[in-house]
Design a protein around this motif. Sequence first.
Motif, PDB file in Angstrom:
ATOM      1  N   LEU A   7     -15.220  -4.177  21.258  1.00  0.00           N
ATOM      2  CA  LEU A   7     -14.627  -3.157  20.294  1.00  0.00           C
ATOM      3  C   LEU A   7     -13.257  -3.804  20.213  1.00  0.00           C
ATOM      4  N   VAL A  30     -17.742  -4.420  16.966  1.00  0.00           N
ATOM      5  CA  VAL A  30     -17.270  -3.265  16.266  1.00  0.00           C
ATOM      6  C   VAL A  30     -15.717  -3.483  15.880  1.00  0.00           C
ATOM      7  N   ARG A  62     -19.875  -4.006  12.897  1.00  0.00           N
ATOM      8  CA  ARG A  62     -19.935  -2.937  12.669  1.00  0.00           C
ATOM      9  C   ARG A  62     -18.570  -2.210  12.457  1.00  0.00           C
ATOM     10  N   TRP A  64     -15.891   0.593  12.904  1.00  0.00           N
ATOM     11  CA  TRP A  64     -15.510   1.393  14.109  1.00  0.00           C
ATOM     12  C   TRP A  64     -16.133   2.825  14.385  1.00  0.00           C
ATOM     13  N   PHE A  67     -19.312   2.746  16.448  1.00  0.00           N
ATOM     14  CA  PHE A  67     -19.316   2.335  17.893  1.00  0.00           C
ATOM     15  C   PHE A  67     -20.114   3.201  18.808  1.00  0.00           C
ATOM     16  N   ALA A  70     -23.602   2.170  18.795  1.00  0.00           N
ATOM     17  CA  ALA A  70     -23.687   0.782  19.294  1.00  0.00           C
ATOM     18  C   ALA A  70     -23.631   1.058  20.690  1.00  0.00           C
TER      19      ALA A  70
END
Length: 350
Positions: A7, A30, A62, A64, A67, A70
């Motif tokens: 992230l 992400v 990807r 946000w 998330f 994911a």
Amino acid sequence: MARIVILGAGVMGSAMALPAAHGGNAVALVGTHLDEDIVRSVAGNGLHPRLGVTLPAAVEARPWTGFGAAMAEGADLLVLGVSSAGIAWAIDRIVESVRTPVPVLMITKGLAPRDGSIEVLPHLVAREVERRTGMALPVMAVGGPCIAGELAALRDTSVVVTGGDEALVAGTLGLLEAPFYHARPSTDVIGVEICAAFKNFYTLAVGAAAGLLERSGKGSNGALMHNLAASLFTQALEEMTVLVEALGGRAETVRGLPGAGDLYVTCQAGRNGRMGRLLGLGLPYARAKAEHMASDTVEGAQLALDLGPTLEAMMARGALPGERMPLAAGIVAAVCRDEPLALAFDRFHR
């Protein structure tokens, strides 16, 4: 094959995708709401525009908003690569999306004041997630000298991964195993995280040597000020040791990669050193920031602003030995009150 979710698609989060993907793992990178251009570029042709490298095919970028999906697909490791300013945002995303405990590895660096003392971010993240969800997440951290561009170029990089569960740390080292990424285990979460944050703070002082040299000029024989910079570097390590031990960490961490190693790298270049040079030139912090670095996040100065009052209060009540931390006191006074940066050599190296 493991699944790793990162992230934060900035330079450090994205650089971590290189060792994460090396062993055949699937990596979801992400981005935050600030990383949309990066995500589009990586998703389009693999090129990370800020790192200047093409990420491995195993890395899927990807936005946000992806998330939650994911994490729902299953993750063996969640890597937090947001900025320190974005940690509250990241906690919100974890609370929204994570349903079962997953190991977390933080590359985000920072500290927070709490109850008159200082809390490291892995403890803050674990505490907040458990408070809001009842779920206990094991939160680890990585520390040491790691310049994102060098890691992305597969240059040899040595770090430590720290956490309270030695078996979990060992498993994380296995997931990140790569011939260019040399990670060692540590159980000293407090020591590693204090070093990771305060190396930026103390680089302000080491960087001041460059400004002092510009003010005074070279010696008549061409002499520079490497002696001064080395003295400040040494004092920084001594004070980081005092701070780490006072907060429950171990002195050997300061002598190793998280302390001496990371401080060395940080002093070579970057925003903290540039601000230190301006302070060494004699500029008040507020003027230096406004006129020369208005758009830059200077982590060491921000740490002084965030924790300066806490440090001074801890020294005043004896929780920290202020007489052994004159350089810290000088940095706080310079950043928080625009005083000239005081270099109290008669109190150094005791």
